[in-house]
Design a protein around this motif. Structure first.
Motif, PDB file in Angstrom:
ATOM      1  N   UNK A 183       0.850  -1.175   0.000  1.00 21.14           N
ATOM      2  CA  UNK A 183       0.000   0.000   0.000  1.00 21.14           C
ATOM      3  C   UNK A 183       0.892   1.232   0.000  1.00 21.14           C
ATOM      4  N   UNK A 184       0.648   2.132  -0.942  1.00 25.71           N
ATOM      5  CA  UNK A 184       1.395   3.376  -1.043  1.00 25.71           C
ATOM      6  C   UNK A 184       0.405   4.530  -1.032  1.00 25.71           C
ATOM      7  N   UNK A 185       0.922   5.716  -0.777  1.00 33.81           N
ATOM      8  CA  UNK A 185       0.089   6.906  -0.664  1.00 33.81           C
ATOM      9  C   UNK A 185       0.615   7.982  -1.597  1.00 33.81           C
ATOM     10  N   UNK A 186      -0.307   8.740  -2.203  1.00 32.80           N
ATOM     11  CA  UNK A 186       0.107   9.768  -3.159  1.00 32.80           C
ATOM     12  C   UNK A 186      -0.857  10.949  -3.131  1.00 32.80           C
ATOM     13  N   UNK A 187      -0.310  12.090  -3.518  1.00 40.72           N
ATOM     14  CA  UNK A 187      -1.113  13.282  -3.730  1.00 40.72           C
ATOM     15  C   UNK A 187      -1.263  13.441  -5.235  1.00 40.72           C
ATOM     16  N   UNK A 188      -2.510  13.588  -5.691  1.00 44.23           N
ATOM     17  CA  UNK A 188      -2.786  13.703  -7.119  1.00 44.23           C
ATOM     18  C   UNK A 188      -3.499  15.023  -7.403  1.00 44.23           C
ATOM     19  N   UNK A 189      -3.528  15.411  -8.643  1.00 43.69           N
ATOM     20  CA  UNK A 189      -4.178  16.668  -9.013  1.00 43.69           C
ATOM     21  C   UNK A 189      -5.699  16.514  -9.021  1.00 43.69           C
ATOM     22  N   UNK A 190      -6.363  17.564  -8.579  1.00 43.70           N
ATOM     23  CA  UNK A 190      -7.829  17.551  -8.596  1.00 43.70           C
ATOM     24  C   UNK A 190      -8.334  17.724 -10.012  1.00 43.70           C
ATOM     25  N   UNK A 191      -9.534  17.225 -10.253  1.00 42.82           N
ATOM     26  CA  UNK A 191     -10.172  17.405 -11.548  1.00 42.82           C
ATOM     27  C   UNK A 191      -9.822  16.344 -12.579  1.00 42.82           C
ATOM     28  N   UNK A 192      -9.078  15.324 -12.185  1.00 41.34           N
ATOM     29  CA  UNK A 192      -8.707  14.268 -13.131  1.00 41.34           C
ATOM     30  C   UNK A 192      -9.145  12.913 -12.587  1.00 41.34           C
ATOM     31  N   UNK A 193      -9.319  11.977 -13.481  1.00 40.85           N
ATOM     32  CA  UNK A 193      -9.648  10.619 -13.076  1.00 40.85           C
ATOM     33  C   UNK A 193      -8.615   9.615 -13.574  1.00 40.85           C
ATOM     34  N   UNK A 194      -7.757  10.014 -14.452  1.00 41.38           N
ATOM     35  CA  UNK A 194      -6.643   9.186 -14.916  1.00 41.38           C
ATOM     36  C   UNK A 194      -5.361   9.914 -14.556  1.00 41.38           C
ATOM     37  N   UNK A 195      -4.529   9.279 -13.759  1.00 44.28           N
ATOM     38  CA  UNK A 195      -3.290   9.893 -13.305  1.00 44.28           C
ATOM     39  C   UNK A 195      -2.109   9.176 -13.947  1.00 44.28           C
ATOM     40  N   UNK A 196      -1.165   9.939 -14.463  1.00 48.51           N
ATOM     41  CA  UNK A 196       0.031   9.386 -15.104  1.00 48.51           C
ATOM     42  C   UNK A 196       1.255   9.769 -14.273  1.00 48.51           C
TER      43      UNK A 196
END
Length: 108
Positions: free
Chosen positions: A42-55
């Motif tokens: 299990x890992x944790x990440x901060x992603x950008x808002x407004x997207x559903x596919x993260x690269x």
């Protein structure tokens, strides 16, 4: 006749060894899913808002204390910013959106 059986058995054995070596040496979501030497974590990440596919997601694994680069992560909540990712190498089994407080606690 025994030589032909030996050659066929040798060719099949060689094909199996090369196939296994290929699976273990390439890292993508398909090969990592079946690779028995990669553990699920299990890992944790901060992603950008407004997207559903993260690269190219930079995730942090508290178990190994290392950053993990996941090439592709799919989401379902465009308003979420912090995620918990269950993955096995590049194979992402599931994600869960978490609060900032949970993210900071996991990150340490």
């Amino acid at each position: 006749m025994n030589k032909s059986i030996f050659k066929t058995a040798f060719a099949i054995s060689l094909l199996i060894v090369l196939s296994v070596a290929g699976i273990l040496s390439f890292h993508n979501s398909i090969t990592d899913r079946v690779n028995p030497f990669i553990v699920r974590q299990t890992s944790y990440a901060q992603v950008s808002k407004g997207a559903q596919q993260y690269r190219n997601v930079n995730a942090y694994s508290p178990k190994t204390k290392q950053k993990v680069l996941l090439k592709k992560v799919g989401g379902y909540d465009p308003s979420g910013q912090y995620i918990s990712i269950q993955h096995k190498g590049q194979y992402v089994k599931s994600i869960k959106y978490i609060s900032r407080k949970q993210f900071m606690k996991a990150k340490g």
